[in-house]
Scaffold this motif. Structure first.
Motif, PDB file in Angstrom:
ATOM      1  N   ASP B  18       0.855  -1.112  -0.043  1.00  0.00           N
ATOM      2  CA  ASP B  18       0.015  -0.107  -0.014  1.00  0.00           C
ATOM      3  C   ASP B  18       0.957   1.247  -0.123  1.00  0.00           C
ATOM      4  O   ASP B  18       0.390   2.274   0.247  1.00  0.00           O
ATOM      5  CB  ASP B  18      -0.976   0.055   1.279  1.00  0.00           C
ATOM      6  CG  ASP B  18      -1.825  -1.137   1.132  1.00  0.00           C
ATOM      7  OD1 ASP B  18      -2.304  -1.480  -0.023  1.00  0.00           O
ATOM      8  OD2 ASP B  18      -2.432  -1.376   2.192  1.00  0.00           O
ATOM      9  N   ALA B  19       2.203   1.260  -0.078  1.00  0.00           N
ATOM     10  CA  ALA B  19       3.083   2.193   0.066  1.00  0.00           C
ATOM     11  C   ALA B  19       2.911   3.162  -0.840  1.00  0.00           C
ATOM     12  O   ALA B  19       2.659   2.913  -2.284  1.00  0.00           O
ATOM     13  CB  ALA B  19       4.339   1.913   0.143  1.00  0.00           C
ATOM     14  N   PRO B  20       2.898   4.508  -0.842  1.00  0.00           N
ATOM     15  CA  PRO B  20       2.766   5.393  -2.185  1.00  0.00           C
ATOM     16  C   PRO B  20       3.995   5.655  -3.003  1.00  0.00           C
ATOM     17  O   PRO B  20       5.204   5.139  -2.280  1.00  0.00           O
ATOM     18  CB  PRO B  20       2.599   6.813  -1.231  1.00  0.00           C
ATOM     19  CG  PRO B  20       3.264   6.524  -0.025  1.00  0.00           C
ATOM     20  CD  PRO B  20       3.001   5.374   0.356  1.00  0.00           C
ATOM     21  N   HIS B  21       3.884   5.989  -3.975  1.00  0.00           N
ATOM     22  CA  HIS B  21       5.069   5.986  -4.872  1.00  0.00           C
ATOM     23  C   HIS B  21       5.045   6.994  -5.434  1.00  0.00           C
ATOM     24  O   HIS B  21       4.080   7.708  -6.095  1.00  0.00           O
ATOM     25  CB  HIS B  21       5.104   4.802  -6.002  1.00  0.00           C
ATOM     26  CG  HIS B  21       6.092   4.942  -6.984  1.00  0.00           C
ATOM     27  ND1 HIS B  21       7.425   4.792  -6.476  1.00  0.00           N
ATOM     28  CD2 HIS B  21       6.035   4.981  -8.151  1.00  0.00           C
ATOM     29  CE1 HIS B  21       8.131   5.080  -7.674  1.00  0.00           C
ATOM     30  NE2 HIS B  21       7.418   5.030  -8.731  1.00  0.00           N
ATOM     31  N   ILE B  22       6.489   7.885  -5.466  1.00  0.00           N
ATOM     32  CA  ILE B  22       6.613   9.350  -6.120  1.00  0.00           C
ATOM     33  C   ILE B  22       7.213   8.819  -7.403  1.00  0.00           C
ATOM     34  O   ILE B  22       8.522   8.562  -7.235  1.00  0.00           O
ATOM     35  CB  ILE B  22       7.244  10.030  -5.276  1.00  0.00           C
ATOM     36  CG1 ILE B  22       6.759  10.094  -3.895  1.00  0.00           C
ATOM     37  CG2 ILE B  22       7.628  11.440  -5.982  1.00  0.00           C
ATOM     38  CD1 ILE B  22       5.970  11.768  -3.758  1.00  0.00           C
ATOM     39  N   LEU B  25      11.658  10.131  -8.142  1.00  0.00           N
ATOM     40  CA  LEU B  25      11.961  10.343  -7.116  1.00  0.00           C
ATOM     41  C   LEU B  25      13.286  10.929  -6.891  1.00  0.00           C
ATOM     42  O   LEU B  25      13.580  11.756  -6.059  1.00  0.00           O
ATOM     43  CB  LEU B  25      12.031   8.878  -6.308  1.00  0.00           C
ATOM     44  CG  LEU B  25      12.484   8.924  -4.671  1.00  0.00           C
ATOM     45  CD1 LEU B  25      11.580   9.698  -3.819  1.00  0.00           C
ATOM     46  CD2 LEU B  25      12.207   7.574  -4.197  1.00  0.00           C
ATOM     47  N   ALA B  26      14.434  10.453  -7.828  1.00  0.00           N
ATOM     48  CA  ALA B  26      15.726  10.995  -7.495  1.00  0.00           C
ATOM     49  C   ALA B  26      15.874  12.421  -7.956  1.00  0.00           C
ATOM     50  O   ALA B  26      16.301  13.426  -7.407  1.00  0.00           O
ATOM     51  CB  ALA B  26      16.506  10.242  -8.849  1.00  0.00           C
ATOM     52  N   VAL B  28      13.066  14.810  -7.406  1.00  0.00           N
ATOM     53  CA  VAL B  28      12.372  15.304  -6.254  1.00  0.00           C
ATOM     54  C   VAL B  28      13.719  15.313  -5.319  1.00  0.00           C
ATOM     55  O   VAL B  28      13.466  16.455  -4.605  1.00  0.00           O
ATOM     56  CB  VAL B  28      11.261  14.235  -5.785  1.00  0.00           C
ATOM     57  CG1 VAL B  28      10.768  14.870  -4.436  1.00  0.00           C
ATOM     58  CG2 VAL B  28      10.125  14.298  -6.803  1.00  0.00           C
ATOM     59  N   VAL B  29      14.328  14.496  -5.217  1.00  0.00           N
ATOM     60  CA  VAL B  29      15.378  14.662  -4.071  1.00  0.00           C
ATOM     61  C   VAL B  29      16.340  15.724  -4.422  1.00  0.00           C
ATOM     62  O   VAL B  29      16.625  16.563  -3.636  1.00  0.00           O
ATOM     63  CB  VAL B  29      16.073  13.189  -3.451  1.00  0.00           C
ATOM     64  CG1 VAL B  29      17.286  13.583  -2.969  1.00  0.00           C
ATOM     65  CG2 VAL B  29      14.990  12.299  -3.296  1.00  0.00           C
ATOM     66  N   ARG B  30      16.818  15.739  -5.759  1.00  0.00           N
ATOM     67  CA  ARG B  30      17.781  16.731  -6.222  1.00  0.00           C
ATOM     68  C   ARG B  30      17.072  18.110  -5.846  1.00  0.00           C
ATOM     69  O   ARG B  30      17.849  19.015  -5.540  1.00  0.00           O
ATOM     70  CB  ARG B  30      18.302  16.339  -7.576  1.00  0.00           C
ATOM     71  CG  ARG B  30      19.596  15.603  -7.663  1.00  0.00           C
ATOM     72  CD  ARG B  30      20.071  15.831  -9.088  1.00  0.00           C
ATOM     73  NE  ARG B  30      19.320  15.392  -9.855  1.00  0.00           N
ATOM     74  CZ  ARG B  30      19.044  13.887 -10.456  1.00  0.00           C
ATOM     75  NH1 ARG B  30      19.993  13.205  -9.828  1.00  0.00           N
ATOM     76  NH2 ARG B  30      18.204  13.460 -11.374  1.00  0.00           N
ATOM     77  N   ARG B  32      14.951  19.056  -3.807  1.00  0.00           N
ATOM     78  CA  ARG B  32      14.901  19.337  -2.414  1.00  0.00           C
ATOM     79  C   ARG B  32      16.552  19.631  -1.907  1.00  0.00           C
ATOM     80  O   ARG B  32      16.569  20.588  -1.155  1.00  0.00           O
ATOM     81  CB  ARG B  32      14.631  18.242  -1.619  1.00  0.00           C
ATOM     82  CG  ARG B  32      12.877  18.076  -1.384  1.00  0.00           C
ATOM     83  CD  ARG B  32      12.663  17.024  -0.506  1.00  0.00           C
ATOM     84  NE  ARG B  32      12.836  17.347   0.871  1.00  0.00           N
ATOM     85  CZ  ARG B  32      12.477  16.466   2.035  1.00  0.00           C
ATOM     86  NH1 ARG B  32      11.355  15.488   1.813  1.00  0.00           N
ATOM     87  NH2 ARG B  32      12.837  16.652   3.208  1.00  0.00           N
ATOM     88  N   ASP B 123       6.126  18.197  -4.202  1.00  0.00           N
ATOM     89  CA  ASP B 123       7.317  17.424  -3.739  1.00  0.00           C
ATOM     90  C   ASP B 123       7.748  17.761  -2.519  1.00  0.00           C
ATOM     91  O   ASP B 123       9.173  17.294  -2.112  1.00  0.00           O
ATOM     92  CB  ASP B 123       8.314  17.513  -5.069  1.00  0.00           C
ATOM     93  CG  ASP B 123       8.788  18.877  -5.109  1.00  0.00           C
ATOM     94  OD1 ASP B 123       8.362  19.800  -4.278  1.00  0.00           O
ATOM     95  OD2 ASP B 123       9.833  18.988  -5.795  1.00  0.00           O
ATOM     96  N   HIS B 125       6.894  18.718   1.873  1.00  0.00           N
ATOM     97  CA  HIS B 125       5.867  19.032   2.969  1.00  0.00           C
ATOM     98  C   HIS B 125       6.464  20.150   3.759  1.00  0.00           C
ATOM     99  O   HIS B 125       7.352  20.656   3.929  1.00  0.00           O
ATOM    100  CB  HIS B 125       5.980  17.837   3.936  1.00  0.00           C
ATOM    101  CG  HIS B 125       5.456  16.376   3.509  1.00  0.00           C
ATOM    102  ND1 HIS B 125       4.181  16.557   2.696  1.00  0.00           N
ATOM    103  CD2 HIS B 125       6.132  15.389   3.071  1.00  0.00           C
ATOM    104  CE1 HIS B 125       4.134  15.034   2.084  1.00  0.00           C
ATOM    105  NE2 HIS B 125       5.085  14.463   2.405  1.00  0.00           N
TER     106      HIS B 125
END
Lengths: 167, 198
Positions: B18-22, B25-26, B28-30, B32, B123, B125
Motif C-alpha cells: 500500500d506504500a505511496p510511490h513518487i 524520486l531522484a 524530487v530529491v535533487r 529538495r 514534492d 512537505h
C-alpha cells in the motif's frame, strides 16, 4: 552506480520499507526523501560502503526511530482490537486477511524500536547481527525488543472486544 | 489461533504493497537539495532583510505597504543559528544549526525544514518540528494551533496529536500567519510566513 541508478533500482523498495515502518503515507514519503537527501549529499561515502543499500536503510531506520522519539506520530493507536480468528479459521483466506488487518492495526501500539526490529527481521529478513548494526545496539537488545514487541502484539490482540453500547 | 509470529511477515508485506510511490524520486530529491541550499543562504538573508525592513519601517513611520508582501504583519523573525541546548534532542550533531522561530514567551521553538509553502509544494512537505522548552514540557496531550492570517482575520485550527514534535502544518493561503499555541497547561505564540511555491 550513480545516484539516479540507485534510486531507479531501489527507490520503490525504500518507499515500501519506510511505509511499513511508519504506517503513514506522508511520513513515509518524507522519511524516504530525507534519507535519500542525506545519501545524495554523501554519495561517495554511500557507494564506498560494503552494502550501499543497507547504509541507506540504516539512515531511514534511524530517522524513523528519532522521529518517534521526538514525540509525534500521526498514527493513533486503536482503543480495542478484536481477537484473531479461532484456531482452524486460518484455512479460510478471508479470515486470514481479516487477521492480518487486525495485526496491522495492532502495530501502532509498538514502541519505535520494537517496530523497527520486527520490520527489519520479518519484512527485510535481517538477522540479529544486521539489525543490531542498523540500530547501533547489542544483539541481546535486538532479541529483547523483538520478544517484547511480539508479546505486546499478542496482548493487544487477545484483549476482548467491547460492544459499542458498553463503552 | 494464528500466531502473531506466523502472520507478521505477510502482514508487513501487505502493508508495503500500500506504500505511496513518487515518480521521478531522484529528481524530487535533487530539487529538495537545491532548495535547501538556497534556503540556507536565503533564510538568513530573509530574516536579516525582514528585520532591517521592519526596523526602517518603524523608524520612518511609514505604512505596512513597505514590508515584503508575505512578511507583512509578522513580528517573529526566522533565526538561522545553532539551536538552544534544550532543543537539540534527536540531532546527531553536537551543535546543530537550523532555521527556527522562537515563541514570543520562549516556551516553544518551531524548527523549519525549508521555506513554508501555501499551497503546499507537490514534492515538499511543510515540516515544522515543535520543541517545548524544559520550563513548559509536553505531557503528550495534543498541541493545538489556532492560526490567524494577518490582515484578513481568517482563522484555521490544526492539531498535532501527541503534542510538540514533528508535524506537517499546511495553511490555506500565503502570508503572515499568527499562531496561538497551546499544549497541556502551556501557551505561547509566534508568526510563520508562508509563501507560494516557486
Amino acid at each position: 552506480m550513480d545516484f539516479d541508478e540507485y534510486v531507479a533500482a531501489r527507490g520503490q523498495a525504500l518507499e515500501r520499507f519506510a511505509y511499513v515502518l511508519t504506517g503513514d503515507a506522508h511520513r513515509a514519503q518524507d522519511l524516504t526523501q530525507t534519507a535519500l537527501l542525506k545519501a545524495y549529499r554523501h554519495w561517495r561515502r554511500v557507494t564506498a560502503a560494503e552494502h550501499p543499500d543497507a547504509y541507506v536503510r540504516r539512515i531511514v531506520t534511524r530517522s524513523y526511530v528519532d522521529w518517534r522519539r521526538r514525540g509525534s506520530s500521526r498514527e493513533e493507536p486503536v482503543d480495542v482490537v478484536p481477537d484473531l480468528p479461532e484456531e482452524g479459521a486460518s484455512a479460510d483466506p478471508a479470515e486470514r486477511v481479516a487477521a492480518r488487518d487486525e495485526l496491522r492495526r495492532a502495530l501502532v501500539t509498538l514502541s519505535p524500536k520494537q517496530r523497527a526490529v520486527l520490520v527489519l527481521r520479518d519484512y527485510e529478513g535481517y538477522d540479529d547481527a544486521a539489525i543490531a548494526a542498523t540500530l547501533d545496539c547489542a544483539e541481546a537488545s535486538v532479541r529483547s525488543h523483538a520478544s517484547r514487541g511480539l508479546a505486546r502484539l499478542r496482548a493487544v490482540l487477545s484483549e476482548p472486544t467491547v460492544p459499542e453500547e458498553l463503552r | 489461533m494464528n500466531d502473531v509470529e506466523d502472520l507478521l511477515p505477510e502482514t508487513l508485506t501487505a502493508v508495503g504493497h500500500d506504500a505511496p510511490h513518487i515518480p521521478g524520486l531522484a529528481e524530487v530529491v535533487r530539487r529538495r537539495a537545491r532548495r535547501q541550499r538556497a534556503t540556507g543562504v536565503a533564510g538568513l538573508a530573509a530574516a536579516v532583510a525582514t528585520a532591517a525592513v521592519t526596523a526602517s519601517w518603524a523608524r520612518a513611520g511609514t505604512g505596512d505597504d513597505d514590508l515584503p508582501a508575505a512578511a507583512r504583519g509578522c513580528t517573529s523573525a526566522v533565526e538561522n543559528a545553532v539551536l538552544p541546548a534544550w532543543a537539540r534532542f534527536g540531532f546527531s550533531e553536537p551543535e546543530p544549526r537550523a532555521s527556527f522561530v522562537r515563541g514570543s514567551l520562549g516556551r516553544i521553538l518551531a524548527i523549519l525544514g525549508t521555506a513554508l509553502n501555501s499551497p503546499p509544494a507537490p514534492d515538499q512537505h511543510n515540516k515544522v518540528v515543535w520543541v517545548a522548552s524544559p520550563d513548559a514540557p509536553s505531557d503528550r496531550s495534543p498541541l493545538r494551533i489556532t492560526a490567524t492570517l494577518a490582515g484578513t482575520g481568517q482563522v484555521v485550527r490544526r492539531e498535532v496529536p501527541n503534542g510538540p514534535g514533528p508535524s506537517i502544518v499546511d495553511l490555506p493561503a500565503p502570508g503572515c500567519w499568527h499562531l496561538d499555541l497551546a499544549w497541556g497547561p502551556h501557551t505561547d505564540s509566534l508568526d510563520l510566513v508562508y509563501v507560494p511555491p516557486r
